[in-house]
Scaffold this active site. Structure first.
Site, PDB file in Angstrom:
ATOM      1  N   ALA A   1     -20.128   1.684   3.323  1.00 26.76           N
ATOM      2  CA  ALA A   1     -19.359   1.048   2.246  1.00 26.76           C
ATOM      3  C   ALA A   1     -20.203   0.008   1.502  1.00 26.76           C
ATOM      4  O   ALA A   1     -20.052  -0.159   0.291  1.00 26.76           O
ATOM      5  CB  ALA A   1     -18.096   0.410   2.830  1.00 26.76           C
TER       6      ALA A   1
ATOM      7  N   ARG B   1     -16.164   3.499   3.254  1.00 21.11           N
ATOM      8  CA  ARG B   1     -17.003   4.645   3.615  1.00 21.11           C
ATOM      9  C   ARG B   1     -16.133   5.886   3.729  1.00 21.11           C
ATOM     10  O   ARG B   1     -16.496   6.962   3.297  1.00 21.11           O
ATOM     11  CB  ARG B   1     -17.702   4.392   4.950  1.00 21.11           C
ATOM     12  CG  ARG B   1     -18.662   5.506   5.293  1.00 21.11           C
ATOM     13  CD  ARG B   1     -19.033   5.518   6.745  1.00 21.11           C
ATOM     14  NE  ARG B   1     -17.911   5.887   7.594  1.00 21.11           N
ATOM     15  CZ  ARG B   1     -17.953   5.963   8.906  1.00 21.11           C
ATOM     16  NH1 ARG B   1     -19.080   5.669   9.534  1.00 21.11           N
ATOM     17  NH2 ARG B   1     -16.904   6.323   9.615  1.00 21.11           N
ATOM     18  N   GLY B   2     -14.948   5.731   4.334  1.00 27.89           N
ATOM     19  CA  GLY B   2     -14.058   6.874   4.555  1.00 27.89           C
ATOM     20  C   GLY B   2     -14.297   7.491   5.922  1.00 27.89           C
ATOM     21  O   GLY B   2     -15.344   7.283   6.541  1.00 27.89           O
TER      22      GLY B   2
ATOM     23  N   GLU C   1       0.827  -1.219   0.000  1.00 27.98           N
ATOM     24  CA  GLU C   1       0.000   0.000   0.000  1.00 27.98           C
ATOM     25  C   GLU C   1       0.855   1.261   0.000  1.00 27.98           C
ATOM     26  O   GLU C   1       1.855   1.349   0.705  1.00 27.98           O
ATOM     27  CB  GLU C   1      -0.916   0.008   1.228  1.00 27.98           C
ATOM     28  CG  GLU C   1      -1.818   1.236   1.252  1.00 27.98           C
ATOM     29  CD  GLU C   1      -2.877   1.153   2.330  1.00 27.98           C
ATOM     30  OE1 GLU C   1      -3.649   0.182   2.339  1.00 27.98           O
ATOM     31  OE2 GLU C   1      -2.905   2.071   3.178  1.00 27.98           O
TER      32      GLU C   1
HETATM   33  P1  FAD Z   1     -18.216   0.722   6.708  1.00 25.76           P
HETATM   34  O1  FAD Z   1     -18.013  -0.693   6.367  1.00 25.76           O
HETATM   35  O2  FAD Z   1     -19.327   1.451   6.022  1.00 25.76           O
HETATM   36  O3  FAD Z   1     -18.421   0.818   8.288  1.00 25.76           O
HETATM   37  C1  FAD Z   1     -18.346   2.069   8.949  1.00 25.76           C
HETATM   38  C2  FAD Z   1     -19.052   1.984  10.283  1.00 25.76           C
HETATM   39  O4  FAD Z   1     -20.464   1.936  10.091  1.00 25.76           O
HETATM   40  C3  FAD Z   1     -18.691   0.749  11.109  1.00 25.76           C
HETATM   41  O5  FAD Z   1     -18.643   1.131  12.458  1.00 25.76           O
HETATM   42  C4  FAD Z   1     -19.874  -0.203  10.846  1.00 25.76           C
HETATM   43  O6  FAD Z   1     -20.082  -1.080  11.945  1.00 25.76           O
HETATM   44  C5  FAD Z   1     -21.024   0.758  10.666  1.00 25.76           C
HETATM   45  N1  FAD Z   1     -22.047   0.305   9.710  1.00 25.76           N
HETATM   46  C6  FAD Z   1     -21.834  -0.252   8.502  1.00 25.76           C
HETATM   47  N2  FAD Z   1     -23.003  -0.495   7.885  1.00 25.76           N
HETATM   48  C7  FAD Z   1     -23.992  -0.066   8.713  1.00 25.76           C
HETATM   49  C8  FAD Z   1     -25.429  -0.029   8.632  1.00 25.76           C
HETATM   50  N3  FAD Z   1     -26.085  -0.498   7.572  1.00 25.76           N
HETATM   51  N4  FAD Z   1     -26.107   0.494   9.689  1.00 25.76           N
HETATM   52  C9  FAD Z   1     -25.461   0.970  10.773  1.00 25.76           C
HETATM   53  N5  FAD Z   1     -24.085   0.954  10.906  1.00 25.76           N
HETATM   54  C10 FAD Z   1     -23.375   0.449   9.890  1.00 25.76           C
HETATM   55  N6  FAD Z   1      -9.943   5.868   4.696  1.00 25.76           N
HETATM   56  C11 FAD Z   1      -9.796   6.829   3.738  1.00 25.76           C
HETATM   57  O7  FAD Z   1     -10.340   7.937   3.888  1.00 25.76           O
HETATM   58  N7  FAD Z   1      -9.040   6.605   2.616  1.00 25.76           N
HETATM   59  C12 FAD Z   1      -8.417   5.422   2.386  1.00 25.76           C
HETATM   60  O8  FAD Z   1      -7.750   5.247   1.360  1.00 25.76           O
HETATM   61  C13 FAD Z   1      -8.548   4.381   3.370  1.00 25.76           C
HETATM   62  N8  FAD Z   1      -7.978   3.163   3.187  1.00 25.76           N
HETATM   63  C14 FAD Z   1      -8.190   2.157   4.106  1.00 25.76           C
HETATM   64  C15 FAD Z   1      -7.647   0.893   3.869  1.00 25.76           C
HETATM   65  C16 FAD Z   1      -7.867  -0.156   4.764  1.00 25.76           C
HETATM   66  C17 FAD Z   1      -7.297  -1.532   4.463  1.00 25.76           C
HETATM   67  C18 FAD Z   1      -8.629   0.073   5.941  1.00 25.76           C
HETATM   68  C19 FAD Z   1      -8.840  -1.037   6.931  1.00 25.76           C
HETATM   69  C20 FAD Z   1      -9.164   1.336   6.197  1.00 25.76           C
HETATM   70  C21 FAD Z   1      -8.970   2.389   5.280  1.00 25.76           C
HETATM   71  N9  FAD Z   1      -9.517   3.664   5.483  1.00 25.76           N
HETATM   72  C22 FAD Z   1      -9.347   4.658   4.525  1.00 25.76           C
HETATM   73  C23 FAD Z   1     -10.241   3.971   6.713  1.00 25.76           C
HETATM   74  C24 FAD Z   1     -11.776   3.800   6.568  1.00 25.76           C
HETATM   75  O9  FAD Z   1     -12.273   4.695   5.600  1.00 25.76           O
HETATM   76  C25 FAD Z   1     -12.384   4.078   7.931  1.00 25.76           C
HETATM   77  O10 FAD Z   1     -12.041   3.079   8.835  1.00 25.76           O
HETATM   78  C26 FAD Z   1     -13.878   4.344   7.935  1.00 25.76           C
HETATM   79  O11 FAD Z   1     -14.225   4.897   9.208  1.00 25.76           O
HETATM   80  C27 FAD Z   1     -14.745   3.107   7.721  1.00 25.76           C
HETATM   81  O12 FAD Z   1     -14.719   2.701   6.435  1.00 25.76           O
HETATM   82  P2  FAD Z   1     -15.400   1.287   6.033  1.00 25.76           P
HETATM   83  O13 FAD Z   1     -15.353   1.205   4.576  1.00 25.76           O
HETATM   84  O14 FAD Z   1     -14.825   0.197   6.816  1.00 25.76           O
HETATM   85  O15 FAD Z   1     -16.905   1.610   6.514  1.00 25.76           O
END
Ligand code: FAD
Length: 302
Positions: free
Chosen positions: A134, A114-115, A24
């Site tokens: 996400a 989600r970010g 990465e």
């Molecule tokens: P989600 O999967 O949408 O989850 C977010 C939160 O919402 C969680 O607490 C989950 O339990 C909750 N949730 C999900 N669905 C629901 C629902 N239907 N109802 C209620 N609650 C729900 N961030 C950046 O800005 N840029 C990057 O390039 C980046 N790269 C990353 C790479 C990796 C490998 C990882 C692990 C993280 C990265 N992040 C990045 C950080 C990430 O964006 C954050 O951790 C963000 O807060 C959550 O993103 P997610 O896609 O996991 O969200």
């Protein structure tokens, strides 16, 4: 495109291999940073990793540089690239345009996130006509492109959701929406990763879990990163960081040994996919993998 071709591969083809290594990068902010990342790309590309991924900053703040790096990886370095994309600050039509732009540049895979909220905001706000989670972004990408899709997984649970069962349920939602693989948040205690992997298997998930490995090289940096990620630091590692945290040379040796030990234990427990958070550096990740080279016969060290 044949599986042997290094460019434009879909990640689901790469998962046919027994072991997997990816790297990465984040978009640089300075000219010095740009020089460093291009040097690292050149060095790490020669090792023949499965893919490189490029992060995407909060609110699209790095959109241009993220695209520059992803494009350079794909078209100049000729390696497979995974572009991270987030739901922050984009409506559906903007996400669609971004996907088209990525595809135009030959990028065939995304990590759909989600970010985090942009600086100054404490909570994620769903953009008008955009996505709240996400899982919604994954469904949209599946319906609107042929991209390979990865999602983020959190072996210790996501920091915003105190209910770990609920968090896991939402992870399954984004997998079921069409993800091809999961890259995990960094972790230092392998028990979390092994438990996470077993829970996914128990839930019938058969897409790969790619363990996110963070090579520690700096005491202060690791404190900041663990505060942000919520990753647990085992006592022996914590004691070493407290003792040697101010000595970069010692810290890098400790970090290298720790990562070698961590990956070895995971391999022996049956985990075969690894994603290295390189911090745009090449030397430490290369040293770690060199010590593990008998496990990764497709890696090149000439
Ligand atoms: P989600 O999967 O949408 O989850 C977010 C939160 O919402 C969680 O607490 C989950 O339990 C909750 N949730 C999900 N669905 C629901 C629902 N239907 N109802 C209620 N609650 C729900 N961030 C950046 O800005 N840029 C990057 O390039 C980046 N790269 C990353 C790479 C990796 C490998 C990882 C692990 C993280 C990265 N992040 C990045 C950080 C990430 O964006 C954050 O951790 C963000 O807060 C959550 O993103 P997610 O896609 O996991 O969200």
């Amino acid at each position: 495109m044949p599986i042997g071709d290094p460019v434009n591969r879909y990640i689901y083809d790469l998962f046919k291999y027994d072991t997997h290594v990816s790297f990465e990068f984040f978009p640089p902010k300075t000219n010095q940073g740009r020089k460093q990342i291009y040097q690292s790309i050149a060095k790490l590309k020669d090792m023949n990793p499965d893919f490189f991924s490029v992060t995407y900053g909060a609110g699209g703040t790095t959109a241009e540089t993220s695209l520059e790096i992803a494009t350079a990886l794909t078209n100049l370095a000729q390696v497979t690239c995974v572009a991270h994309i987030t739901c922050v600050g984009m409506n559906r039509s903007e996400v669609k345009s971004l996907l088209e732009l990525l595809e135009f540049h030959g990028i065939t895979n995304v990590l759909a996130l989600r970010g985090d909220p942009p600086q100054g905001q404490t909570e994620f706000v769903k953009p008008d006509d955009g996505f709240a989670y996400a899982s919604e972004l994954v469904s949209f990408i599946r319906d609107n492109s042929n991209m390979g899709i990865l999602v983020a997984g959190y072996p210790e649970g996501h920091k915003d959701n105190p209910d770990k069962e609920d968090d896991f349920k939402h992870l399954l939602e984004k997998i079921n929406a069409g993800a091809n693989g999961i890259i995990t948040q960094l972790f230092f205690d392998n028990r979390y990763l092994l438990d996470f992997s077993n829970r996914l298997k128990g839930a019938g998930v058969d897409i790969p879990v790619i363990a996110g490995i963070f090579p520690i090289s700096n005491g202060k940096q690791i404190q900041r990163i663990t505060e942000l990620s919520g990753a647990t630091i085992p006592d022996d590692l914590l004691a070493a960081i407290e003792k040697y945290g101010d000595s970069p040379t010692e810290m890098e040796l400790i970090g290298t040994d720790y990562a070698v030990k961590q990956v070895t234990e995971l391999l022996e427990a049956g985990i075969t996919h690894f994603h290295f958070y390189t911090m745009n550096r090449h030397d430490q990740t290369r040293k770690i993998l060199y010590q593990l080279k008998h496990y990764f016969p497709r890696l090149n060290f000439v």
